[in-house]
Design a protein around this motif. Structure first.
Motif, PDB file in Angstrom:
ATOM      1  N   ARG A  75       6.781   1.204  35.133  1.00 10.59           N
ATOM      2  CA  ARG A  75       6.056   2.378  34.653  1.00 10.59           C
ATOM      3  C   ARG A  75       5.955   2.256  33.133  1.00 10.59           C
ATOM      4  O   ARG A  75       6.953   2.065  32.452  1.00 10.59           O
ATOM      5  N   PRO A  83       4.363   9.089  31.168  1.00 12.17           N
ATOM      6  CA  PRO A  83       3.732   7.915  31.789  1.00 12.17           C
ATOM      7  C   PRO A  83       2.299   7.710  31.298  1.00 12.17           C
ATOM      8  O   PRO A  83       1.535   8.660  31.165  1.00 12.17           O
ATOM      9  N   VAL A  86       0.878   2.161  35.135  1.00  9.73           N
ATOM     10  CA  VAL A  86       1.808   1.317  35.872  1.00  9.73           C
ATOM     11  C   VAL A  86       1.339  -0.133  35.747  1.00  9.73           C
ATOM     12  O   VAL A  86       0.140  -0.395  35.747  1.00  9.73           O
ATOM     13  N   GLN A 187       2.303   6.272  41.263  1.00 10.80           N
ATOM     14  CA  GLN A 187       1.877   7.370  40.395  1.00 10.80           C
ATOM     15  C   GLN A 187       1.926   8.705  41.115  1.00 10.80           C
ATOM     16  O   GLN A 187       2.025   9.738  40.476  1.00 10.80           O
TER      17      GLN A 187
END
Length: 190
Positions: A75, A83, A86, A187
């Motif tokens: 991540r 975040p 990814v 996610q």
């Protein structure tokens, strides 16, 4: 009989010395190779998801249902720990072995950037073209499930296969689709 015994002993000594020498060389070079691979991985992570300040490796149990080509994931986090996407490492089987790649995926699930780490088994001049930027750039901005077309212009969510390298093109596509699916799952799961 004596000559045969001497040849056997000579061969045994030569093999022992060669084995010890190879073990010594491996002991010296193994950490250097591991360090270079780790550096290449970190540079690759930063290249495919440049908005991330740091990367948190995803535990293997979260990747359990990701499929065969997916090997690992990270991540990407910004300076505030939020975040930003990814990165998935996938290794689908190409024509001559695994094609190891990193796929950076934005929070919306679209492919931001990708990098081929290794594709040494692909045929030079044919399958190796599936690892070139001109082919890989077709994936940018696409989301799953991407299709492959041959001998016609791609439309929508499709890419054009490399002429004469359908197996390598399909392998890269399989890795990208698996990576996008894994990223979408990661996610949505916290």
């Amino acid at each position: 009989m004596r000559d045969a015994l001497r040849m056997v002993l000579t061969l045994l000594v030569v093999c022992t010395v060669a084995g010890v020498a190879l073990a010594g060389v491996n002991g010296v070079t193994a950490p250097i190779i591991a360090e270079m691979e780790e550096r290449a991985l970190q540079e690759g992570l930063a290249q495919v998801l440049p908005g991330a300040e740091r990367f948190a490796e995803v535990p293997p149990d979260e990747l359990a249902g990701a499929g065969t080509p997916v090997q690992a994931a990270w991540r990407g986090l910004n300076a505030a720990g939020q975040p930003v996407g990814v990165v998935v490492k996938a290794a689908p089987s190409g024509y001559g072995g695994a094609i190891v790649m990193l796929v950076g995926v934005e929070p919306g699930g679209t492919l931001h950037q990708m990098k081929i780490l290794s594709a040494s088994g692909e045929t030079p001049g044919l399958g190796s073209k599936a690892t070139e930027r001109s082919f890989l750039d077709q994936f940018l901005g696409l989301s799953p499930s991407i299709g492959l077309v041959k001998n016609q212009a791609p439309s929508g969510n499709e890419i054009q296969a490399v002429t004469g390298a359908t197996i390598s093109s399909q392998a890269v596509l399989d890795g990208v689709n698996a990576a996008l699916d894994a990223a979408r799952h990661l996610q949505n799961v916290r």
